[in-house]
Design a protein around this motif. Structure first.
Motif, PDB file in Angstrom:
ATOM      1  N   VAL A  12     -44.707 -34.147  14.172  1.00  0.00           N
ATOM      2  CA  VAL A  12     -45.188 -35.490  13.845  1.00  0.00           C
ATOM      3  C   VAL A  12     -46.697 -35.558  14.035  1.00  0.00           C
ATOM      4  CG1 VAL A  12     -45.092 -37.924  14.532  1.00  0.00           C
ATOM      5  CG2 VAL A  12     -42.974 -36.605  14.293  1.00  0.00           C
ATOM      6  N   VAL A  72     -45.661 -43.506   1.086  1.00  0.00           N
ATOM      7  CA  VAL A  72     -44.426 -42.794   1.374  1.00  0.00           C
ATOM      8  C   VAL A  72     -43.694 -42.651   0.051  1.00  0.00           C
ATOM      9  CG1 VAL A  72     -42.301 -42.783   2.710  1.00  0.00           C
ATOM     10  CG2 VAL A  72     -44.371 -43.820   3.658  1.00  0.00           C
ATOM     11  N   LEU A  83     -44.813 -37.404   5.254  1.00  0.00           N
ATOM     12  CA  LEU A  83     -44.366 -38.703   5.756  1.00  0.00           C
ATOM     13  C   LEU A  83     -42.856 -38.864   5.647  1.00  0.00           C
ATOM     14  CD1 LEU A  83     -47.187 -41.157   4.683  1.00  0.00           C
ATOM     15  CD2 LEU A  83     -46.623 -40.326   6.963  1.00  0.00           C
ATOM     16  N   GLU A  84     -42.251 -38.266   4.633  1.00  0.00           N
ATOM     17  CA  GLU A  84     -40.786 -38.267   4.522  1.00  0.00           C
ATOM     18  C   GLU A  84     -40.175 -37.624   5.762  1.00  0.00           C
ATOM     19  OE1 GLU A  84     -38.666 -36.721   0.972  1.00  0.00           O
ATOM     20  OE2 GLU A  84     -40.688 -36.711   0.120  1.00  0.00           O
ATOM     21  N   VAL A 125     -41.645 -37.158   8.739  1.00  0.00           N
ATOM     22  CA  VAL A 125     -41.943 -37.973   9.919  1.00  0.00           C
ATOM     23  C   VAL A 125     -40.956 -39.123  10.021  1.00  0.00           C
ATOM     24  CG1 VAL A 125     -43.636 -39.569  10.925  1.00  0.00           C
ATOM     25  CG2 VAL A 125     -44.386 -37.334  10.070  1.00  0.00           C
ATOM     26  N   MET A 126     -40.726 -39.803   8.935  1.00  0.00           N
ATOM     27  CA  MET A 126     -39.813 -40.947   8.953  1.00  0.00           C
ATOM     28  C   MET A 126     -38.366 -40.517   9.228  1.00  0.00           C
ATOM     29  SD  MET A 126     -41.531 -43.275   6.012  1.00  0.00           S
ATOM     30  CE  MET A 126     -40.557 -44.731   6.330  1.00  0.00           C
ATOM     31  N   CYS A 181     -38.136 -39.645  13.250  1.00  0.00           N
ATOM     32  CA  CYS A 181     -38.586 -40.645  14.217  1.00  0.00           C
ATOM     33  C   CYS A 181     -37.638 -41.831  14.279  1.00  0.00           C
ATOM     34  CB  CYS A 181     -39.989 -41.127  13.852  1.00  0.00           C
ATOM     35  SG  CYS A 181     -41.216 -39.838  14.082  1.00  0.00           S
ATOM     36  N   GLU A 182     -37.582 -42.451  15.453  1.00  0.00           N
ATOM     37  CA  GLU A 182     -36.748 -43.648  15.583  1.00  0.00           C
ATOM     38  C   GLU A 182     -37.460 -44.872  15.050  1.00  0.00           C
ATOM     39  OE1 GLU A 182     -37.377 -45.285  20.091  1.00  0.00           O
ATOM     40  OE2 GLU A 182     -35.996 -43.630  19.831  1.00  0.00           O
ATOM     41  N   SER A 183     -38.790 -44.829  14.956  1.00  0.00           N
ATOM     42  CA  SER A 183     -39.529 -45.933  14.335  1.00  0.00           C
ATOM     43  C   SER A 183     -40.823 -45.395  13.730  1.00  0.00           C
ATOM     44  CB  SER A 183     -39.826 -47.047  15.336  1.00  0.00           C
ATOM     45  OG  SER A 183     -40.732 -46.604  16.318  1.00  0.00           O
ATOM     46  N   PHE A 184     -41.331 -46.127  12.752  1.00  0.00           N
ATOM     47  CA  PHE A 184     -42.557 -45.759  12.044  1.00  0.00           C
ATOM     48  C   PHE A 184     -43.230 -47.051  11.609  1.00  0.00           C
ATOM     49  CE2 PHE A 184     -44.903 -44.925   8.131  1.00  0.00           C
ATOM     50  CZ  PHE A 184     -45.655 -43.820   8.478  1.00  0.00           C
ATOM     51  N   ALA A 191     -45.570 -43.604  15.263  1.00  0.00           N
ATOM     52  CA  ALA A 191     -44.191 -43.143  15.138  1.00  0.00           C
ATOM     53  C   ALA A 191     -43.650 -42.887  16.539  1.00  0.00           C
ATOM     54  CB  ALA A 191     -44.137 -41.867  14.304  1.00  0.00           C
TER      55      ALA A 191
END
Length: 158
Positions: free
Chosen positions: A63, A104, A117-118, A120-121, A124-127, A140
């Motif tokens: 990340v 994104v 970014l795909e 990372v999202m 991750c639990e949030s972005f 994130a």
């Protein structure tokens, strides 16, 4: 790289928050940003006793790498990386000087590149993206432990 915070770039766990911040000037410093994440999470585990598994460390490094890379690709000047560990998650925030939010893109397995970014999202639990007085901040959050049956070192409990 420039660290901020106390002499070591860290704040105490007294307020249930441990953090480190660093400024990265050039794209060559992306590896240093990943290293900072690794050292930070090692400290969070060893010194503060928060659960950080090996796979989570790799996820946070991924990340950090993606967000710092995007900042250097799309914004002039330095970027500021902040890592914060609290409770069961670590927040990765990257500030840069460009106010334009990252695009994104829709998943496309035939597209070559631009999947950062795909990814990372997905991990991750949030972005979130927040505009700042100058530029933007992308944040994130990654869960520290893979599951409830792990100890602080990331090993499965029997």
């Amino acid at each position: 790289m420039v660290l901020t915070g106390d002499g070591e770039g860290r704040q105490s766990l007294d307020g249930a928050l441990v953090s480190v911040s660093a400024t990265f000037e050039a794209s060559e410093e992306i590896a240093a940003a990943r290293d900072l994440a690794c050292f930070f999470l090692s400290d969070v585990r060893a010194v503060h006793g928060l659960p950080v598994s090996g796979p989570v460390t790799g996820m946070v490094q991924l990340v950090v790498s993606e967000l710092v890379t995007n900042a250097h690709k799309h914004a002039p000047g330095p970027c500021l990386l902040t890592l914060e560990a609290e409770d069961r998650a670590v927040r990765v925030s990257v500030w840069d000087s460009d106010p334009t939010p990252p695009a994104v893109m829709a998943p496309d397995p035939s597209r070559i590149g631009q999947h950062g970014l795909e990814i990372v999202m997905a991990v991750c639990e949030s972005f979130a993206v927040h505009r700042e007085p100058v530029g933007k901040r992308v944040t994130a959050a990654v869960t520290l432990a893979d599951g409830p049956d792990e100890d602080a070192s990331g090993h499965r409990l029997m």
